[in-house]
Enzyme design. Structure first.
Site, short mmCIF file in Angstrom:
data_model
loop_
_atom_site.label_atom_id
_atom_site.label_comp_id
_atom_site.label_asym_id
_atom_site.label_seq_id
_atom_site.Cartn_x
_atom_site.Cartn_y
_atom_site.Cartn_z
CB CYS A 271 -0.91 -0.01 1.22
SG CYS A 271 -2.00 1.42 1.25
CB CYS B 224 -4.15 5.03 -5.30
SG CYS B 224 -4.12 3.26 -4.97
#
Ligand code: PYC
Length: 333
Positions: free
Chosen positions: A91, A254
């Site tokens: 992530c 992101c």
């Protein structure tokens, strides 16, 4: 006797998306690598993730991490990502937020100030951060190898009709939907519409295709959908809205999504090594991406991408998971 578990957490957001680092109460995990430890956590301790991430203690967009000693003494630490979507292999926004918290709050003491080697379940990630006094001003991560896994796949969803999509990997698998006849661009939709269409699209894609990482077969399945469209700021390179979990649109641009999109652009000849890729999120916050190196994954062309962004620490939380609470493991409505 009901049992009660207490977790100390430090909360931050990376360009708008939350990151909750568990700084106390981290469980022992069996395994010799972070991928094995992730598997052990998912099979035995997933209630910690659901309790800390979902309502009433978290929310649809919540994500976080736990830190562990490295498995290789060359590295500084290992990380487990805990999110509403599960335990992601990697992530990007989570890494930027975790590093900011860990440095500002003294959870990690780097051997070389400004540099860290982080073991993620998806592989080694190199981190550089810039500090002014106690504050971390920016974090740049050189991510795992990323690649375009499939191009021009045709799929139909009830809401839009026929779509042509690409699938790229940047630490997670992304279904990338670029503007086309039946999809004019993300700016024409509300967040709720993007979420419900993405949920349908992801489920249809996963029924039809099985995406498996060529080097780690525990990393499989398309977990994220990226809608793209016009930028808010003309100086940005591109904009995206990434759907994850069941109800989330990433507030940050992101990190793994930006990596996947740079791999897609590289494969199409739209981005060269060294070019700056300014990626805008749904809310307009930005990451700066770059192709650091051209590489290959199991014989397929790929890239080593980097992503740079910032995070802000905003609070301390002591969270109790007590078995006498009917919602101890969180809920989703
Ligand atoms: O930044 O890689 C990322 C990410 C994945 C899901 C939400 N953010």
């Amino acid at each position: 006797m009901p049992s009660r578990h207490t977790f100390s957490c430090i909360d931050a957001h990376t360009c708008g998306n939350p990151v909750r680092v568990v700084s106390g109460g981290v469980p022992f995990l069996k395994g010799n690598t972070m991928l094995e430890k992730r598997q052990y956590f998912m099979e035995n301790l997933d209630w910690i993730r659901t309790g800390l991430m979902f309502e009433p203690r978290g929310h649809d967009m919540m994500s976080g991490s736990m830190l562990f000693p490295p498995h290789d003494p060359e590295n500084d630490f290992a990380i487990l990502f805990i999110e509403t979507s599960g335990c992601l292999p990697m992530c990007g926004h989570g890494t930027i937020g975790t590093i900011t918290i860990a440095i500002e709050e003294g959870l990690i003491h780097p051997r070389t100030p400004g540099f860290l080697r982080m073991e993620s379940p998806a592989g080694l990630v190199l981190v550089e951060y810039k500090q002014e006094g106690k504050k971390v001003k920016s974090v740049k991560l050189t991510n795992v190898k990323s690649y375009l896994a499939a191009e021009n796949l045709e799929i139909e969803i009830e809401e839009l009709g026929k779509l042509t999509v690409d699938v790229a990997y940047g630490g997670n698998f992304y279904c990338i939907v670029d503007p086309q006849e039946n999809f004019p661009g993300l700016e024409h939709f509300k967040a709720e519409q993007l979420i419900s269409m993405a949920r349908n699209l992801r489920s249809k894609m996963n029924k039809r295709y099985d995406f498996i990482h060529p080097e780690h077969d525990r990393i499989r399945g398309l977990s994220h959908v990226m809608w793209t469209g016009k930028t808010l700021d003309q100086s940005s390179t591109a904009r995206n809205a990434v759907f994850y979990g069941d109800k989330a649109i990433d507030r940050s641009p992101c990190g793994t999504g930006t990596s996947a999109r740079m791999a897609q652009w590289f494969a199409k000849g739209w981005l060269k090594p060294g070019d700056e890729f300014v990626h805008e999120s749904f809310i307009g916050s930005k990451f700066i991406g770059r192709i650091e190196e051209v590489t290959e994954i199991a014989g397929q062309p790929g890239i080593v991408p980097s992503i740079e962004g910032w995070a802000k620490v905003y609070g301390y939380n002591t969270i109790i998971l007590d078995d006498d609470d009917p919602y101890v493991h969180g809920f989703q409505v």
